[in-house]
Design a protein around this motif. Sequence first.
Motif, PDB file in Angstrom:
ATOM      1  N   ALA A 166      20.841  24.470 -11.456  1.00 16.79           N
ATOM      2  CA  ALA A 166      21.882  25.485 -11.375  1.00 16.79           C
ATOM      3  C   ALA A 166      22.953  25.271 -12.432  1.00 16.79           C
ATOM      4  CB  ALA A 166      22.494  25.489  -9.973  1.00 16.79           C
ATOM      5  N   LEU A 215       9.596  25.940  -9.454  1.00 17.04           N
ATOM      6  CA  LEU A 215       9.102  24.826  -8.647  1.00 17.04           C
ATOM      7  C   LEU A 215       7.660  25.080  -8.205  1.00 17.04           C
ATOM      8  CD1 LEU A 215       9.714  22.150  -7.197  1.00 17.04           C
ATOM      9  CD2 LEU A 215      10.500  23.499  -5.245  1.00 17.04           C
ATOM     10  N   GLN A 266      18.502  30.578  -6.892  1.00 15.85           N
ATOM     11  CA  GLN A 266      17.533  30.008  -5.964  1.00 15.85           C
ATOM     12  C   GLN A 266      16.142  30.604  -6.177  1.00 15.85           C
ATOM     13  OE1 GLN A 266      18.939  30.393  -1.955  1.00 15.85           O
ATOM     14  NE2 GLN A 266      20.893  29.347  -2.371  1.00 15.85           N
ATOM     15  N   TRP A 289      17.718  18.214  -7.506  1.00 12.54           N
ATOM     16  CA  TRP A 289      16.978  18.897  -8.574  1.00 12.54           C
ATOM     17  C   TRP A 289      17.492  20.323  -8.735  1.00 12.54           C
ATOM     18  CZ3 TRP A 289      10.872  19.228  -8.538  1.00 12.54           C
ATOM     19  CH2 TRP A 289      10.419  19.377  -9.846  1.00 12.54           C
ATOM     20  N   TYR A 290      17.748  20.971  -7.617  1.00 12.45           N
ATOM     21  CA  TYR A 290      18.261  22.343  -7.659  1.00 12.45           C
ATOM     22  C   TYR A 290      19.664  22.390  -8.256  1.00 12.45           C
ATOM     23  CZ  TYR A 290      20.635  26.506  -5.916  1.00 12.45           C
ATOM     24  OH  TYR A 290      21.392  27.642  -5.817  1.00 12.45           O
ATOM     25  N   GLU A 291      20.524  21.437  -7.905  1.00 18.18           N
ATOM     26  CA  GLU A 291      21.884  21.423  -8.424  1.00 18.18           C
ATOM     27  C   GLU A 291      21.887  21.246  -9.944  1.00 18.18           C
ATOM     28  OE1 GLU A 291      24.817  21.916  -7.088  1.00 18.18           O
ATOM     29  OE2 GLU A 291      24.024  22.400  -5.111  1.00 18.18           O
ATOM     30  N   LEU A 347      13.278  22.815 -15.663  1.00 17.10           N
ATOM     31  CA  LEU A 347      12.962  22.020 -14.476  1.00 17.10           C
ATOM     32  C   LEU A 347      12.138  20.794 -14.847  1.00 17.10           C
ATOM     33  CD1 LEU A 347      13.886  22.670 -11.620  1.00 17.10           C
ATOM     34  CD2 LEU A 347      11.582  23.491 -11.112  1.00 17.10           C
ATOM     35  N   PHE A 388      14.670  29.109  -9.265  1.00 20.44           N
ATOM     36  CA  PHE A 388      14.310  27.718  -9.020  1.00 20.44           C
ATOM     37  C   PHE A 388      12.998  27.627  -8.230  1.00 20.44           C
ATOM     38  CE2 PHE A 388      14.413  24.066  -6.112  1.00 20.44           C
ATOM     39  CZ  PHE A 388      14.471  23.027  -7.026  1.00 20.44           C
ATOM     40  N   MET A 389      12.862  28.452  -7.205  1.00 21.20           N
ATOM     41  CA  MET A 389      11.652  28.413  -6.394  1.00 21.20           C
ATOM     42  C   MET A 389      10.426  28.842  -7.202  1.00 21.20           C
ATOM     43  SD  MET A 389      12.461  27.141  -3.561  1.00 21.20           S
ATOM     44  CE  MET A 389      10.858  27.422  -2.815  1.00 21.20           C
ATOM     45  N   ILE A 437      14.988  17.335  -3.699  1.00 24.26           N
ATOM     46  CA  ILE A 437      14.899  18.751  -4.044  1.00 24.26           C
ATOM     47  C   ILE A 437      16.285  19.348  -4.262  1.00 24.26           C
ATOM     48  CG2 ILE A 437      14.143  21.012  -3.242  1.00 24.26           C
ATOM     49  CD1 ILE A 437      11.873  19.279  -4.022  1.00 24.26           C
TER      50      ILE A 437
END
Length: 705
Positions: A617, A677, A670, A612-614, A596, A673-674, A609
Amino acid sequence: MALNLDDINQTTIYIPYEGPESDDDESGPEPYAPYAERDLPEGPEIRLRAYRAAWSRCLNRVQSIVHQLYDPVADEIVTQIEDAYEGVLPGLPYPEMPVFAISAPSSGSTFVNEIAQRMERPVFEDEYEMEADEGPGAYITHLRPSDCTSVMNAMKALVSGFVVQSPDGQDVKRKPTTSLANYDIQLLGVWYDAIRDSLDDDVETLPPLLVFMHEFEQFDDVVMQDVIYICSAHITRLPLIFILSLSSPPSPSFIHTTYPRSTLALLQVHEFTLPSGEEILEKIVMETFFSLEFEPPIMIGPWVIDFLIDFFSRHTYSVDGVLTILQLAYLKHFDEPLTIFAAEHDWPLDILEHPSAFPFLDRLLASTLDAQSSRSAKGWPITDIPALLEFKNQAEADLQAHLRDARLAFRLMRCVQEFLVRQGYRKAEMEKDPFEMMCAALRGGLAREGKYLGLLVKKLSVEKLKGLLSDIRVLVTDLPPQTSEYGAPIVSFLDEALELFDVHDGAEIAEGISGWLVRYFADGHFVNLEELKLWEIWYTGSTPFPSEMINPSPRATVLSGLLYPYEYVESSTEDTGDNSTSKRRALWGLPDITILLRRYLDAGRMINIFDWYESFAVVLENQREHIMNPPTPKPKSGRGKTKGKKAVEAKKPQEDEDEDREEEWKMYVQARFMRALHELDFLGFIKHTGRKPDHVMRTVFDIPE
């Protein structure tokens, strides 16, 4: 409680770390051992005991020096506190509350705590044991900025700090329904009335109420104005005394520049300043490592002195900082396995006969070999361990002898220099400051300065020459036995110089004294200690000081640990250059927070966001493919048909996963990622903005390579 990922009321989901799947390796990181390959089996434990003994002696010496510097000021403060309410000027429109402002930038709270210990009320098993001339002592409370965020909190801390102290030693029990508020100063008045009633009639003075305020610059001045106004209105009933600990310089005065005249009119300010600056550092180093009465167990080298003066003059004048630097220097010195011989107590020498001690003995023999110019015709003299230990003892005696000689010559040079400066010879100050002269003395390079000072003595008159000889006589009087033999030539010279005043004129006397000083300083009293045998046991020498322990770089360390985690975790003994494991490792093989952060560095000032997540992933999908289908090694055969056949087999498509399994994978991504983050958010890498809820702002831009 079961984890329910479908509950919309849960704003945060905590996924605990369960550790690696295999528990085969649970040893953890190896202990710090920079010279493990040539250390003795019980070497670290023995050296740790030696370090504690050596540092204890050095610490006691430094503390005694600091106490000698601070004791006159402490005695004066205690005396004035005891007489604070005596001899009050008559005719004042209103009584003034005594305030003692102590500017102690070099001691922090240490000196103030010592004052508190001196003024503390003595504790007796029987109150009748208290002598009348000693008085009942003082009641003390301590206030800090965190206790005084408001007037109510400040008064609560002040009043409660006193009323919890019982005059008769019994626990104080109050009924909340029938007692005054704990922030009401009237409660303190009632408590002090009980103190007054419990004292004998023959007690002449009442115990004062001392309020020690630490880090007074950090207090809210508006709050303190109200506290001072409230307390000053009740000092006829309560003998309150404020003692302020200041870290700011005495000029300009912090109190007079911060508080208005209306508040200062209520106070009777007494200002005290402790010795500080480079003078106190010079006193500590001179009287600890260049003293004629005290011999430190470990002598510090030029690198430590240079770092000490640089840190002291550039960062802080704190004595605690000086102690920390000296302690780290001692601790670093005992990393060397050879310093086991610096242990004051005997240790089992039979461990030298153990086969694991052979690398240690090889290093020790190599040091003795460097000290010998060549082998004698009879062969190598050290043939067994007793001979080796005897060689070590002789090396220690030689080093200590050179140190005693150098200390006496250095103190003599400083005595001559200080006398010439007092007489107005500005040229005697020279280019080198006292710390540079200390370093030069340890490196054996003060002969030129000694010659220069000796030539300046030629210009002195007869009366000034007598004063110089008198100062030198004071220096060499009552030398300790181990140093007296090195002072014998100086004493003999003084006796001969006194006879010159009866038969020669002033010019001839000055010529004789000057010539002797030039010859003395050029007579090899200053030598490079690193040229002596086994110097690394008792002398730190030119070993670099571990400055990263005193002045770390947390920002650079955090960034390097996040960007290159495997390099940061791996042992420091391994090669971590440009070809390190972390820099060769693919992005999918790094931790989530590193993945990240790498994407974070590629973004602009604001980060979407979802984008960033894509990107995160995509990396995890790549990681998933590599884990499920690890690459197979290529065959060594050069036949094209076999190579092509196996390549086709390696590229067979996997079976499509069903829809439920794909949704489970997305939820898993997810969650990871969280978690990453939130870790970056906790570390302060992102800042939320109200204008774009789906965006965050970067807070870190310049990333060191």
